[in-house]
Write a protein that holds these residues in place. Sequence first.
Motif, PDB file in Angstrom:
ATOM      1  N   ASN A  30       0.820  -1.207   0.000  1.00  0.00           N
ATOM      2  CA  ASN A  30       0.000   0.000   0.000  1.00  0.00           C
ATOM      3  C   ASN A  30       0.857   1.262   0.000  1.00  0.00           C
ATOM      4  OD1 ASN A  30       0.611   0.902   2.710  1.00  0.00           O
ATOM      5  ND2 ASN A  30      -0.795  -0.648   3.487  1.00  0.00           N
ATOM      6  N   GLU A  31       0.212   2.377  -0.280  1.00  0.00           N
ATOM      7  CA  GLU A  31       0.911   3.659  -0.470  1.00  0.00           C
ATOM      8  C   GLU A  31       1.799   4.027   0.709  1.00  0.00           C
ATOM      9  OE1 GLU A  31      -0.567   8.168  -0.262  1.00  0.00           O
ATOM     10  OE2 GLU A  31      -1.457   7.051  -1.936  1.00  0.00           O
ATOM     11  N   TYR A  32       1.285   3.893   1.916  1.00  0.00           N
ATOM     12  CA  TYR A  32       2.058   4.298   3.095  1.00  0.00           C
ATOM     13  C   TYR A  32       3.329   3.454   3.233  1.00  0.00           C
ATOM     14  CZ  TYR A  32       3.481   4.937   7.928  1.00  0.00           C
ATOM     15  OH  TYR A  32       4.225   5.172   9.065  1.00  0.00           O
ATOM     16  N   SER A  35       5.803   4.160   0.047  1.00  0.00           N
ATOM     17  CA  SER A  35       6.403   5.501   0.054  1.00  0.00           C
ATOM     18  C   SER A  35       7.396   5.638   1.205  1.00  0.00           C
ATOM     19  CB  SER A  35       5.327   6.583   0.154  1.00  0.00           C
ATOM     20  OG  SER A  35       4.596   6.472   1.362  1.00  0.00           O
ATOM     21  N   ARG A  42       4.362  11.538   0.209  1.00  0.00           N
ATOM     22  CA  ARG A  42       3.148  10.900  -0.317  1.00  0.00           C
ATOM     23  C   ARG A  42       2.686  11.554  -1.626  1.00  0.00           C
ATOM     24  NH1 ARG A  42       0.649   8.430   4.243  1.00  0.00           N
ATOM     25  NH2 ARG A  42      -1.086   7.707   2.944  1.00  0.00           N
ATOM     26  N   SER A  43       2.727  12.894  -1.711  1.00  0.00           N
ATOM     27  CA  SER A  43       2.261  13.573  -2.928  1.00  0.00           C
ATOM     28  C   SER A  43       3.167  13.238  -4.115  1.00  0.00           C
ATOM     29  CB  SER A  43       2.202  15.085  -2.716  1.00  0.00           C
ATOM     30  OG  SER A  43       3.491  15.606  -2.406  1.00  0.00           O
ATOM     31  N   ARG A  46       2.403   9.673  -5.175  1.00  0.00           N
ATOM     32  CA  ARG A  46       1.147   9.547  -5.920  1.00  0.00           C
ATOM     33  C   ARG A  46       1.320  10.009  -7.370  1.00  0.00           C
ATOM     34  NH1 ARG A  46      -2.441  12.182  -1.073  1.00  0.00           N
ATOM     35  NH2 ARG A  46      -2.490  10.351   0.284  1.00  0.00           N
ATOM     36  N   GLU A  47       2.075  11.092  -7.570  1.00  0.00           N
ATOM     37  CA  GLU A  47       2.305  11.583  -8.926  1.00  0.00           C
ATOM     38  C   GLU A  47       3.110  10.571  -9.731  1.00  0.00           C
ATOM     39  OE1 GLU A  47       1.975  13.804 -12.226  1.00  0.00           O
ATOM     40  OE2 GLU A  47       0.911  14.105 -10.314  1.00  0.00           O
ATOM     41  N   ILE A  49       3.106   7.347  -9.278  1.00  0.00           N
ATOM     42  CA  ILE A  49       2.180   6.242  -9.573  1.00  0.00           C
ATOM     43  C   ILE A  49       1.314   6.598 -10.780  1.00  0.00           C
ATOM     44  CG2 ILE A  49       0.143   4.987  -8.763  1.00  0.00           C
ATOM     45  CD1 ILE A  49       2.662   3.928  -7.516  1.00  0.00           C
ATOM     46  N   ARG A  50       0.821   7.847 -10.846  1.00  0.00           N
ATOM     47  CA  ARG A  50       0.003   8.277 -11.980  1.00  0.00           C
ATOM     48  C   ARG A  50       0.783   8.180 -13.295  1.00  0.00           C
ATOM     49  NH1 ARG A  50      -2.625  11.829  -8.212  1.00  0.00           N
ATOM     50  NH2 ARG A  50      -0.993  13.418  -8.384  1.00  0.00           N
ATOM     51  N   VAL A  60      -4.531   0.528 -11.525  1.00  0.00           N
ATOM     52  CA  VAL A  60      -5.275   0.595 -10.266  1.00  0.00           C
ATOM     53  C   VAL A  60      -6.574  -0.176 -10.417  1.00  0.00           C
ATOM     54  CG1 VAL A  60      -6.515   2.103  -8.666  1.00  0.00           C
ATOM     55  CG2 VAL A  60      -4.290   2.803  -9.550  1.00  0.00           C
ATOM     56  N   THR A  66      -3.034  -1.161  -6.114  1.00  0.00           N
ATOM     57  CA  THR A  66      -2.221  -0.908  -7.310  1.00  0.00           C
ATOM     58  C   THR A  66      -1.466  -2.176  -7.681  1.00  0.00           C
ATOM     59  OG1 THR A  66      -1.948   1.411  -6.652  1.00  0.00           O
ATOM     60  CG2 THR A  66      -0.427   0.558  -8.311  1.00  0.00           C
TER      61      THR A  66
END
Length: 226
Positions: A30-32, A35, A42-43, A46-47, A49-50, A60, A66
């Motif tokens: 997961n993201e947490y 990262s 985190r920001s 996320r970018e 990942i996009r 996703v 993901t």
Amino acid sequence: MAQNLVEQTTDKIIEYIKNNNIQPGEKLPNEYILSTDLDVGRSTFREAIRILISRNILEVRQGSGTYVSDKEGRSTDPFGLTMIRDKTKMISDFYDMRYVLEPEVASLAAIHATDEQINEINLLSKEIEQSFSAGNDDHVELDIKFHSLIAKASDNMAYSYILPIINTSISLFNKNYTDEDAKKFTVKIHREICRAIEERNPLSAHDAMLVHMSNNRIAFKRLIKK
């Protein structure tokens, strides 16, 4: 500077996937967790990942997480085939190319395919037959999967990168130029291809696929004259 940081993060994520041998279809942490593990904000994460999603490296799944994409970074239309206007000539040219390449792909698949891949190739062949019998259009996508899996089973990485071309050819032909005679022959020759791969007979697999490509070219030329 911010963009450089994002690009660095995309590189870190790719290296993480490689180093941890995360396969297509498998889920990322997961993201947490990820990262934090990569020591990025985190920001920024996320970018990154996009960007990787836009490159077909990640995908996703809503409510799930993901995952590493089965497309493995390949564009669905790397050569701009969607914009081709003369589709009749394009299909004809596709078959000239496939006539050369796909028999060799089938030959290699007979040598390198795993038992699991052979079972799936056989299953797809039967599902195509069922689609023909039911009179629906499921066979278009199933045929793409059939030829894609044979290419993957060849264990030749280069072939996987021409799959978008082969898939476009199959889609254009099956949606616009298939008749009952072509369907009947497809059922018969798919069985021959499956049998040759299952028997680990590269020469028979090569010849069966050659006949398949040749017959499709003939069927296509016959149909466009009507």
